[in-house]
Design a protein around this motif. Structure first.
Motif, PDB file in Angstrom:
ATOM      1  N   SER A 117       0.816  -1.219   0.000  1.00  0.00           N
ATOM      2  CA  SER A 117       0.000   0.000   0.000  1.00  0.00           C
ATOM      3  C   SER A 117       0.843   1.259   0.000  1.00  0.00           C
ATOM      4  O   SER A 117       0.343   2.331  -0.286  1.00  0.00           O
ATOM      5  CB  SER A 117      -0.911   0.008   1.235  1.00  0.00           C
ATOM      6  N   PHE A 118       2.163   1.119   0.306  1.00  0.00           N
ATOM      7  CA  PHE A 118       2.991   2.313   0.390  1.00  0.00           C
ATOM      8  C   PHE A 118       3.622   2.687  -0.945  1.00  0.00           C
ATOM      9  O   PHE A 118       4.371   3.659  -1.017  1.00  0.00           O
ATOM     10  CB  PHE A 118       4.108   2.095   1.421  1.00  0.00           C
ATOM     11  N   GLU A 119       3.339   1.954  -2.021  1.00  0.00           N
ATOM     12  CA  GLU A 119       3.941   2.273  -3.302  1.00  0.00           C
ATOM     13  C   GLU A 119       3.448   3.636  -3.774  1.00  0.00           C
ATOM     14  O   GLU A 119       2.255   3.938  -3.713  1.00  0.00           O
ATOM     15  CB  GLU A 119       3.589   1.206  -4.339  1.00  0.00           C
ATOM     16  N   PRO A 120       4.354   4.502  -4.267  1.00  0.00           N
ATOM     17  CA  PRO A 120       3.944   5.828  -4.723  1.00  0.00           C
ATOM     18  C   PRO A 120       3.113   5.747  -5.989  1.00  0.00           C
ATOM     19  O   PRO A 120       3.171   4.761  -6.733  1.00  0.00           O
ATOM     20  CB  PRO A 120       5.286   6.527  -4.995  1.00  0.00           C
ATOM     21  N   LYS A 121       2.332   6.794  -6.213  1.00  0.00           N
ATOM     22  CA  LYS A 121       1.494   6.857  -7.401  1.00  0.00           C
ATOM     23  C   LYS A 121       2.369   6.944  -8.643  1.00  0.00           C
ATOM     24  O   LYS A 121       3.367   7.662  -8.664  1.00  0.00           O
ATOM     25  CB  LYS A 121       0.579   8.077  -7.316  1.00  0.00           C
ATOM     26  N   LEU A 122       1.995   6.214  -9.690  1.00  0.00           N
ATOM     27  CA  LEU A 122       2.742   6.237 -10.942  1.00  0.00           C
ATOM     28  C   LEU A 122       2.435   7.534 -11.685  1.00  0.00           C
ATOM     29  O   LEU A 122       1.285   7.846 -11.969  1.00  0.00           O
ATOM     30  CB  LEU A 122       2.354   5.035 -11.803  1.00  0.00           C
ATOM     31  N   THR A 123       3.473   8.283 -11.978  1.00  0.00           N
ATOM     32  CA  THR A 123       3.335   9.569 -12.657  1.00  0.00           C
ATOM     33  C   THR A 123       4.135   9.546 -13.951  1.00  0.00           C
ATOM     34  O   THR A 123       4.893   8.611 -14.229  1.00  0.00           O
ATOM     35  CB  THR A 123       3.858  10.712 -11.773  1.00  0.00           C
ATOM     36  N   TRP A 124       3.959  10.602 -14.757  1.00  0.00           N
ATOM     37  CA  TRP A 124       4.733  10.731 -15.989  1.00  0.00           C
ATOM     38  C   TRP A 124       6.235  10.678 -15.692  1.00  0.00           C
ATOM     39  O   TRP A 124       6.977   9.953 -16.352  1.00  0.00           O
ATOM     40  CB  TRP A 124       4.407  12.055 -16.671  1.00  0.00           C
ATOM     41  N   SER A 125       6.640  11.467 -14.714  1.00  0.00           N
ATOM     42  CA  SER A 125       8.078  11.564 -14.422  1.00  0.00           C
ATOM     43  C   SER A 125       8.631  10.236 -13.916  1.00  0.00           C
ATOM     44  O   SER A 125       9.745   9.835 -14.292  1.00  0.00           O
ATOM     45  CB  SER A 125       8.340  12.667 -13.401  1.00  0.00           C
TER      46      SER A 125
ATOM     47  N   GLU B  53       3.509  -1.936 -13.697  1.00  0.00           N
ATOM     48  CA  GLU B  53       3.147  -1.058 -12.584  1.00  0.00           C
ATOM     49  C   GLU B  53       1.635  -0.997 -12.385  1.00  0.00           C
ATOM     50  O   GLU B  53       1.154  -0.995 -11.243  1.00  0.00           O
ATOM     51  CB  GLU B  53       3.708   0.345 -12.825  1.00  0.00           C
ATOM     52  N   LEU B  54       0.884  -0.934 -13.466  1.00  0.00           N
ATOM     53  CA  LEU B  54      -0.577  -0.896 -13.342  1.00  0.00           C
ATOM     54  C   LEU B  54      -1.105  -2.180 -12.723  1.00  0.00           C
ATOM     55  O   LEU B  54      -2.023  -2.148 -11.899  1.00  0.00           O
ATOM     56  CB  LEU B  54      -1.217  -0.669 -14.715  1.00  0.00           C
ATOM     57  N   ASN B  55      -0.543  -3.309 -13.085  1.00  0.00           N
ATOM     58  CA  ASN B  55      -0.969  -4.570 -12.493  1.00  0.00           C
ATOM     59  C   ASN B  55      -0.609  -4.629 -11.019  1.00  0.00           C
ATOM     60  O   ASN B  55      -1.379  -5.140 -10.203  1.00  0.00           O
ATOM     61  CB  ASN B  55      -0.327  -5.750 -13.232  1.00  0.00           C
ATOM     62  N   ALA B  56       0.566  -4.103 -10.656  1.00  0.00           N
ATOM     63  CA  ALA B  56       0.966  -4.087  -9.248  1.00  0.00           C
ATOM     64  C   ALA B  56       0.012  -3.213  -8.437  1.00  0.00           C
ATOM     65  O   ALA B  56      -0.349  -3.545  -7.306  1.00  0.00           O
ATOM     66  CB  ALA B  56       2.396  -3.589  -9.114  1.00  0.00           C
ATOM     67  N   LYS B  57      -0.427  -2.102  -9.026  1.00  0.00           N
ATOM     68  CA  LYS B  57      -1.356  -1.214  -8.313  1.00  0.00           C
ATOM     69  C   LYS B  57      -2.710  -1.889  -8.085  1.00  0.00           C
ATOM     70  O   LYS B  57      -3.411  -1.575  -7.133  1.00  0.00           O
ATOM     71  CB  LYS B  57      -1.569   0.067  -9.126  1.00  0.00           C
ATOM     72  N   GLN B  58      -3.040  -2.826  -8.982  1.00  0.00           N
ATOM     73  CA  GLN B  58      -4.329  -3.508  -8.863  1.00  0.00           C
ATOM     74  C   GLN B  58      -4.229  -4.761  -8.006  1.00  0.00           C
ATOM     75  O   GLN B  58      -5.169  -5.541  -7.927  1.00  0.00           O
ATOM     76  CB  GLN B  58      -4.837  -3.871 -10.266  1.00  0.00           C
ATOM     77  N   GLY B  59      -3.069  -4.969  -7.369  1.00  0.00           N
ATOM     78  CA  GLY B  59      -2.932  -6.095  -6.460  1.00  0.00           C
ATOM     79  C   GLY B  59      -2.451  -7.366  -7.093  1.00  0.00           C
ATOM     80  O   GLY B  59      -2.576  -8.436  -6.523  1.00  0.00           O
ATOM     81  N   GLU B  60      -1.877  -7.284  -8.303  1.00  0.00           N
ATOM     82  CA  GLU B  60      -1.379  -8.475  -8.974  1.00  0.00           C
ATOM     83  C   GLU B  60       0.131  -8.539  -8.826  1.00  0.00           C
ATOM     84  O   GLU B  60       0.820  -7.541  -8.978  1.00  0.00           O
ATOM     85  CB  GLU B  60      -1.734  -8.453 -10.465  1.00  0.00           C
ATOM     86  N   VAL B  61       0.629  -9.719  -8.534  1.00  0.00           N
ATOM     87  CA  VAL B  61       2.063  -9.947  -8.537  1.00  0.00           C
ATOM     88  C   VAL B  61       2.377 -10.736  -9.790  1.00  0.00           C
ATOM     89  O   VAL B  61       1.970 -11.892  -9.930  1.00  0.00           O
ATOM     90  CB  VAL B  61       2.515 -10.735  -7.294  1.00  0.00           C
ATOM     91  N   ILE B  62       3.083 -10.142 -10.714  1.00  0.00           N
ATOM     92  CA  ILE B  62       3.309 -10.748 -12.006  1.00  0.00           C
ATOM     93  C   ILE B  62       4.490 -11.696 -11.920  1.00  0.00           C
ATOM     94  O   ILE B  62       5.560 -11.339 -11.431  1.00  0.00           O
ATOM     95  CB  ILE B  62       3.591  -9.676 -13.084  1.00  0.00           C
TER      96      ILE B  62
END
Length: 302
Positions: free
Chosen positions: A10-18, A287-296
């Protein structure tokens, strides 16, 4: 190939352009030589495709000239379908080759850092899912090609109404802007290849539909990315052309050797410059999958 799922931290930062740009170019710099080796066979294949295309087109034109006379090009009912089909086939050839390269890059990134894996392992998913990869390439190119034809016709008619000549600076800028926007819209299918790499049972159409859903609101980023990449690539090729001109003028090199040198350099440039876009798509998918709770987990490489 198996996939496992868990709860993303839950502590992963939000994915941004930069952050996506930083991760993309960090991976590119750290793995440049590996990426170059992965891209070199595709770049060489693209050169062979270009070379073979000229022989095929010449043979086709000779056949049409013998069958319909030397002025067959003036017959629009004949020349327009032929030239249109040739343009489509040439584009789909390059597009599918880029899709194959994209698949190899995605496999490398989604293998979760197996640094010692042979380069050939990156192409294992290509061999395993070649049919699906080709279908995605053909479908996305067809959509892009049709949309590009419509957009360019509309831009040309609009500019003609303002008395802007074809080939002028205004025409090039307007056309380039329209194509960049179109490229950004088509980028919504860009996650289809990582999906196919990571899921052995996913169909091409489902992968494309899933990509379109996941890519919502990321179109402006890829418009920016494409613009930046196009400007940088143009600059590199311009410098290469200047260097070749100096080589031709200042050294006693013969025409045959000059041709081999220029093509070798262009092949290396293509192998080196095309991967960042594919890296960005692959990292975004991860990164999008990780944010959705998936471990690839990595696909099984045989």
């Amino acid at each position: 190939m198996n996939e496992s799922y868990g709860v993303a931290p839950s502590f992963e930062p939000k994915l941004t352009w930069s952050s996506l740009l930083a991760k993309t170019y960090q991976f590119y710099v750290q793995h440049f030589w590996t990426l170059f080796q992965i891209g070199l066979p595709v770049a060489l294949l693209a050169y062979l495709f270009w070379y073979g295309k000229h022989f095929f087109v010449q043979a086709l034109f000779n056949f049409l000239e013998k069958s319909f006379g030397p002025w067959w090009m003036t017959k629009l009912y004949l020349s327009w379908p032929v030239l249109t089909l040739l343009g489509f086939l040439e584009g789909v050839g390059y597009w599918v080759m880029s899709t194959v390269f994209f698949t190899a890059i995605a496999a490398r990134i989604l293998k979760n850092g197996e640094e010692d894996a042979p380069i050939s392992d990156s192409y294992s998913p290509v061999r395993q899912r070649l049919g699906a990869v080709v279908v995605v390439g053909v479908l996305t190119w067809t959509v892009f090609w049709i949309a590009r034809s419509i957009v360019m016709a509309a831009v040309s008619m609009l500019l003609e109404g303002f008395n802007v000549r074809v080939g002028s600076a205004t025409w090039y800028i307007s056309s380039s802007a329209a194509l960049l926007i179109l490229g950004g819209l088509c980028s919504r299918a860009g996650l289809a290849i990582p999906v196919l790499v990571n899921n052995a049972t996913m169909s091409p159409l489902k992968a494309i539909r899933g990509s379109i859903r996941k890519m919502e609101n990321w179109e402006p980023f890829f418009i920016f990315f494409l613009a930046k990449s196009a400007l940088f690539g143009y600059g590199v090729y311009w410098l290469a052309q200047r260097a070749f001109a100096e080589l031709w003028n200042r050294t006693p090199i013969d025409a045959s050797a000059y041709s081999w040198v220029t093509w070798a350099v262009y092949i290396c440039i293509a192998a080196a410059l095309e991967s960042p876009l594919f890296i960005a798509f692959s990292i975004l998918y991860r990164e999008l999958n990780a944010k959705q709770g998936e471990v690839i987990t990595a696909p099984a490489i045989r």
